[in-house]
Design a protein around this motif. Structure first.
Motif, PDB file in Angstrom:
ATOM      1  N   VAL A 274       0.854  -1.185   0.000  1.00  0.00           N
ATOM      2  CA  VAL A 274       0.000   0.000   0.000  1.00  0.00           C
ATOM      3  C   VAL A 274       0.888   1.232   0.000  1.00  0.00           C
ATOM      4  O   VAL A 274       1.816   1.337   0.821  1.00  0.00           O
ATOM      5  N   GLY A 275       0.641   2.170  -0.912  1.00  0.00           N
ATOM      6  CA  GLY A 275       1.487   3.349  -1.029  1.00  0.00           C
ATOM      7  C   GLY A 275       0.711   4.646  -0.877  1.00  0.00           C
ATOM      8  O   GLY A 275      -0.358   4.821  -1.465  1.00  0.00           O
ATOM      9  N   LYS A 276       1.256   5.550  -0.079  1.00  0.00           N
ATOM     10  CA  LYS A 276       0.700   6.896   0.052  1.00  0.00           C
ATOM     11  C   LYS A 276       0.997   7.671  -1.222  1.00  0.00           C
ATOM     12  O   LYS A 276       2.161   7.794  -1.623  1.00  0.00           O
ATOM     13  N   VAL A 383       3.935   1.906   2.570  1.00  0.00           N
ATOM     14  CA  VAL A 383       5.116   2.747   2.344  1.00  0.00           C
ATOM     15  C   VAL A 383       4.644   4.184   2.200  1.00  0.00           C
ATOM     16  O   VAL A 383       3.750   4.463   1.395  1.00  0.00           O
ATOM     17  N   ALA A 384       5.265   5.094   2.940  1.00  0.00           N
ATOM     18  CA  ALA A 384       4.779   6.470   2.916  1.00  0.00           C
ATOM     19  C   ALA A 384       5.840   7.457   3.371  1.00  0.00           C
ATOM     20  O   ALA A 384       6.632   7.170   4.273  1.00  0.00           O
ATOM     21  N   THR A 385       5.825   8.628   2.759  1.00  0.00           N
ATOM     22  CA  THR A 385       6.544   9.788   3.303  1.00  0.00           C
ATOM     23  C   THR A 385       5.615  10.369   4.362  1.00  0.00           C
ATOM     24  O   THR A 385       4.932  11.365   4.130  1.00  0.00           O
ATOM     25  N   LEU A 386       5.588   9.751   5.531  1.00  0.00           N
ATOM     26  CA  LEU A 386       4.475  10.013   6.442  1.00  0.00           C
ATOM     27  C   LEU A 386       4.724  11.123   7.455  1.00  0.00           C
ATOM     28  O   LEU A 386       3.841  11.937   7.689  1.00  0.00           O
ATOM     29  N   THR A 387       5.907  11.165   8.057  1.00  0.00           N
ATOM     30  CA  THR A 387       6.082  12.128   9.145  1.00  0.00           C
ATOM     31  C   THR A 387       7.447  12.805   9.123  1.00  0.00           C
ATOM     32  O   THR A 387       8.474  12.157   8.926  1.00  0.00           O
TER      33      THR A 387
END
Length: 514
Positions: A274-276, A383-387
């Motif tokens: 799952v990708g942001k 997977v994410a550029t989350l924080t």
């Protein structure tokens, strides 16, 4: 794309513009890396004094150090007029080979230094298939440039327009062995797909709205035999995807949820990714401060990595089912945008109080995670550029790996290490959930100021069924490189996590996730 050829030829048998050799630190100066016949040929052209010549111009053999010298014209000598010496650092202990990441970075540095060159021969230490793969990967990853939006007139006027090295010949005495050929082919596919992810991340947001991203997936799916399904804003509304819709409703370009899958008749395992995919993140009503907006085209790096991984799995015909979920939206402020204080009903049925509209990635991921788990995969990775908090904790080159199944979390971390990507396992302290309690909804989308990267993972966990083999990769640091290029890492989009996810898919195909 840069082409790669393996060859058992010598440096004197290949016409090229440059020959790349490795040097190590030897005391205060450089020494030629041993065990490379082609490099010995180059040294012979210098009368056995190549190391001395390099030392004269200041070379020391430090990692990624680049030194260029003209090659003397001698009978039966190398045909390339230029030698590029790349530093490998300290020589390994007797009997040990070079660390693959050392070779990968050295090859990448050399390829970058040869930007604008047509053809180069690489004569670096290759002791086995792993070493060959590392050199091939590094050279191809280093030979990358994003020029899609450069003006043609400017490029024509400049003799060195920044075009990447066009052709690479990698010299290896065992090049004709099947394992070496397979390693080179994998390196080529991997580099292509990392470049696909980099290109998407580097594309300006006015050319990559959610619908554009979805169209790119559909095009690739047709080319590589993948199955793609796109849910538009009406389908999202009909399905109750309140998180994705809530984030995207402030934008003139509506959101999408994309499912793209590779299936194999011999597969015994299914991996869901799952990708942001926030194609631009202004922060929404909780607007980002000045200086924090300029690189926010990179907030879809997770979706780019997932997409590229699924394509790579198909191109390599991996005997595993890999399904990618891309949660695509643009986060903008407007009269229709989600406000702090609004409550969203998610696809799972849970309600979320939105306290900060700039904590939007977890909202789109929550919907996609719930949907992905309806298909009961054997393992799930988001997977994410989350924080920004993860960059404070781990810096700009290392991504965090989180998950309440510590065995699976550690397996993903170890996979990243083997793939050559820097990661670190992080905890998920349950007490941080206290800060996300809401008086009006099931949960709030942010908690206290401290431990923000950990809190984000805990929020996502609320949308993952208990017992799931799940890991969360926060790639906020390494996904977009704002400094000067180094090794095989360019300025801009890096393609972070593609190598880790592809190796994880290969391990799933080999039954290592059971």
């Amino acid at each position: 794309m840069t082409s790669l050829t393996l060859s058992t030829s010598t440096a004197a048998q290949v016409d090229a513009d440059a020959v790349v050799v490795g040097v190590v630190k030897d005391g205060s100066g450089p020494a030629l890396a041993s065990g490379v016949p082609a490099a010995t040929e180059v040294d012979a052209a210098f009368g056995g004094r190549l190391a001395a010549a390099l030392a004269t111009v200041g070379a020391k053999g430090g990692e990624d150090e680049i030194t260029k010298l003209p090659v003397p014209e001698v009978p039966d000598g190398p045909r390339a007029p230029l030698v590029v010496a790349v530093g490998l650092g300290a020589a390994p202990e007797a009997g040990d080979g070079f660390d693959p990441e050392t070779l990968r970075r050295a090859a990448g540095a050399a390829a970058r230094a040869l930007s604008g060159t047509e053809h180069a021969v690489f004569a670096l230490p290759v002791d086995d298939e792993g070493g060959l793969a590392a050199v091939a990967e590094g050279a191809l990853l280093g030979a990358y440039a994003f020029t899609a939006f450069r003006g043609a007139r400017e490029a024509d006027a400049a003799p060195d327009s920044g075009a990447p090295l066009a052709r690479i010949t990698l010299l290896d005495a065992a090049a004709e062995e099947g394992g070496r050929q397979a390693a080179a082919r994998r390196a080529g596919v991997l580099a292509d797909e990392v470049a696909r992810a980099r290109d998407l991340v580097n594309t300006p947001p006015n050319s990559l709205a959610p619908a554009d991203f979805a169209a790119a997936v559909q095009t690739a799916a047709e080319e590589h035999g993948l199955k793609a399904e796109v849910l538009d804003e009406q389908a999202l509304a009909d399905g109750g995807y309140g998180g994705i819709l809530g984030v995207g409703r402030g934008s003139a370009t509506p959101p999408r949820l994309v499912r793209v899958s590779h299936t194999h008749e011999a597969a015994t395992a299914t991996l869901a990714l799952v990708g942001k995919g926030i194609t631009y993140d202004s922060g929404g009503i909780s607007l980002k401060p000045v200086g924090a907006n300029e690189t926010m085209k990179c907030d879809m790096s997770g979706a780019a990595a997932v997409f590229a991984t699924v394509v790579a799995a198909a191109r390599l015909d991996l005997p595993v089912n890999v399904t990618g979920w891309l949660a695509l939206a643009e986060n903008m402020p407007s009269g229709s945008a989600t406000r702090p204080g609004d409550v969203l009903r998610m696809y799972s049925g849970k309600t979320v109080e939105v306290r900060n509209t700039d904590a939007e990635g977890r909202l789109v991921l929550a919907d996609a995670l719930t949907r992905a788990m309806e298909e009961s995969p054997d393992a799930l990775v988001d997977v994410a550029t989350l924080t920004g908090a993860m960059t404070i904790a781990l810096g700009d080159r290392t991504f965090g790996v989180l998950g309440d199944d510590e065995d699976f979390r550690d397996l993903v971390h170890e996979t990243a290490r083997r793939a050559g990507e820097q990661s670190w396992p992080m905890p998920m302290p349950r007490e941080l959930l206290e800060g996300m309690k809401s008086p009006v909804a099931d949960i709030a989308n942010v908690g206290g100021r401290r431990g923000g990267g950990l809190t984000a993972a805990l929020f996502l966990k609320e949308f993952v069924p208990a017992g799931t083999r799940w890991a969360h990769l926060d790639i906020a640091g390494p996904a977009f490189h704002e400094g000067s290029p180094y090794g095989y890492t360019p300025k801009g989009g890096t393609g972070s996590a593609v190598r880790t996810l592809l190796l994880l898919a290969e391990r799933a195909a080999a039954g290592e996730l059971a």
